[in-house]
Design a protein around this motif. Structure first.
Motif, short mmCIF file in Angstrom:
data_model
loop_
_atom_site.label_atom_id
_atom_site.label_comp_id
_atom_site.label_asym_id
_atom_site.label_seq_id
_atom_site.Cartn_x
_atom_site.Cartn_y
_atom_site.Cartn_z
N VAL A 15 0.84 -1.20 0.00
CA VAL A 15 0.00 0.00 0.00
C VAL A 15 0.87 1.25 0.00
N VAL A 16 1.84 1.29 0.93
CA VAL A 16 2.73 2.46 1.01
C VAL A 16 3.52 2.61 -0.28
N GLY A 17 4.00 1.49 -0.81
CA GLY A 17 4.77 1.54 -2.05
C GLY A 17 3.95 2.09 -3.21
N TYR A 43 -1.83 4.50 4.62
CA TYR A 43 -0.85 5.48 4.17
C TYR A 43 -0.76 6.64 5.18
N LYS A 44 -1.87 7.02 5.78
CA LYS A 44 -1.86 8.08 6.78
C LYS A 44 -1.05 7.65 8.00
N GLU A 45 -1.22 6.40 8.43
CA GLU A 45 -0.47 5.89 9.57
C GLU A 45 1.02 5.88 9.28
N TRP A 46 1.36 5.56 8.01
CA TRP A 46 2.78 5.56 7.65
C TRP A 46 3.34 6.97 7.64
N CYS A 47 2.59 7.94 7.10
CA CYS A 47 3.05 9.32 7.02
C CYS A 47 3.20 9.95 8.40
N LYS A 49 3.07 8.31 11.58
CA LYS A 49 3.71 7.56 12.65
C LYS A 49 4.85 6.65 12.16
N GLY A 50 5.02 6.58 10.85
CA GLY A 50 6.02 5.66 10.31
C GLY A 50 5.64 4.22 10.53
N LYS A 51 4.34 3.95 10.69
CA LYS A 51 3.88 2.61 11.02
C LYS A 51 3.77 1.75 9.78
N THR A 52 4.55 0.66 9.75
CA THR A 52 4.41 -0.31 8.67
C THR A 52 4.12 -1.69 9.23
N SER A 53 3.98 -1.78 10.54
CA SER A 53 3.68 -3.06 11.17
C SER A 53 2.19 -3.19 11.41
N SER A 54 1.68 -4.41 11.28
CA SER A 54 0.27 -4.66 11.53
C SER A 54 0.00 -4.94 12.99
N MET A 55 1.06 -4.98 13.79
CA MET A 55 0.87 -5.29 15.21
C MET A 55 0.22 -4.12 15.92
N ARG A 56 -0.84 -4.38 16.67
CA ARG A 56 -1.53 -3.33 17.41
C ARG A 56 -0.74 -3.02 18.68
#
Length: 324
Positions: A15-17, A43-47, A49-56
């Motif tokens: 998704v991010v890619g 994509y918002k979470e990545w922008c 928080k830099g989050k790419t992990s699915s772990m909650r």
């Protein structure tokens, strides 16, 4: 149809890619098969928080491996990139008061960005053309600064002298697949024969649990109706990996083509006809070392990181040097 539940690290990376490569929300949703809401959220979470992990992060048991433990595990990975999950767990537990299990190691490594196990389930494919006679065009001459257009300083080139050979190939972390000479650029009918005779047995043998992904690019013959229908009929056996347009940097098989090309040029006796060229290519392919193609698959997390850093653009020489 969109999958239920949170996305895996692998799917989040896609998704991010897609978004970093310039695709809009709707285009990304159509390509990857997720809703526009999911694309936007990931994509918002990545922008932000830099989050790419699915772990909650806010539920479940307290993490058994803290920041200090992650640094320790990171050092173990750097010391032996080829260590198995069992070996990493055993080495980590040495001298520790509280030991962890392999499941915790796997979870920790994914949180740290090490998702090699996902990439081991991908079979990569592509076509390439090899010329019977090839010149890299680098001819050195003596000339003065103002003689660059002098006729005596210009060298003519011959395009594809003697013809060439098209081949199709595939490989995964586990093994090299069959290299198939096609003789010409593939059409849908010829490609259907390849996926029936070569892709299908490869995927069902390597991934009997139906957890394999088959990668192909967006060439017209790959998107033909008869090809799409065939994959739909076999979607319970493996998954066709959604592939971004114009993404050569992400396909490690490109580097295997480079290996074949270099070995061809290094031959003591060069092929003089297409039959000899085919024999030479097949022999070189069959002798590519396991360490070579496994190293390429293991480079995928670094490759993805480099492409994201380049904001979806082509990788520079320094980027590819860092990857490999």
């Amino acid at each position: 149809m969109e999958k239920k539940g949170d996305l895996s690290n692998f799917e989040r990376g896609m998704v991010v890619g897609a978004r970093r490569a310039g695709l809009g929300i709707s285009q990304s949703a159509q390509l990857l098969g997720f809703s526009r809401t999911t694309i936007s959220r990931v994509y918002k979470e990545w922008c932000e928080k830099g989050k790419t992990s699915s772990m909650r992060q806010s539920c479940g048991r307290k993490c058994l491996v803290d920041a200090r433990g992650q640094r320790r595990m990171g050092r173990l990975i750097q010391a032996d990139r080829r260590a198995t999950l069992t070996e990493i767990t055993t080495r980590y537990n040495r001298g520790m008061q509280q030991s962890i299990c392999e499941a915790t190691t796997r979870t920790t490594l994914r949180r740290m960005g090490y998702n090699i196990e996902d990439w081991k389930n991908v079979a990569w494919s592509d076509e390439s053309r090899f010329l019977l006679r090839h010149s890299d065009g680098r001819v050195r001459i003596w000339r003065k600064q103002n003689e660059n257009m002098d006729p005596s300083c210009l060298v003519t080139t011959v395009q594809a002298a003697g013809g060439g050979l098209m081949v199709w190939g595939m490989f995964s972390w586990h093994t090299l697949g069959t290299l198939v000479p096609t003789g010409h650029r593939l059409n849908a009918t010829a490609y259907l024969s390849i996926i029936s005779d070569h892709v299908h047995p490869f995927m069902t043998t390597m991934y009997p649990s139906s957890d394999g992904y088959f990668q192909q690019d967006n060439a017209p013959c790959h998107k033909a109706r008869i090809i799409s229908n065939w994959f739909l009929e076999h979607d319970n056996e493996f998954t066709v990996l959604k592939w971004l347009p114009q993404s050569p940097d992400l396909n490690p098989i490109e580097h295997l083509w480079d290996v074949v090309e270099r070995e061809l040029r290094a031959l003591d006796v060069h092929p003089t006809n297409l039959h000899q060229l085919q024999d030479a290519i097949l022999s070189i392919w069959a002798n590519i070392s396991k360490e070579c193609f496994q190293h390429l698959v293991e480079s995928m997390p670094r490759r993805i990181k480099a492409v994201l850093k380049a904001k979806g653009g082509q990788l520079s020489l320094s980027d590819t040097t860092n990857i490999f």
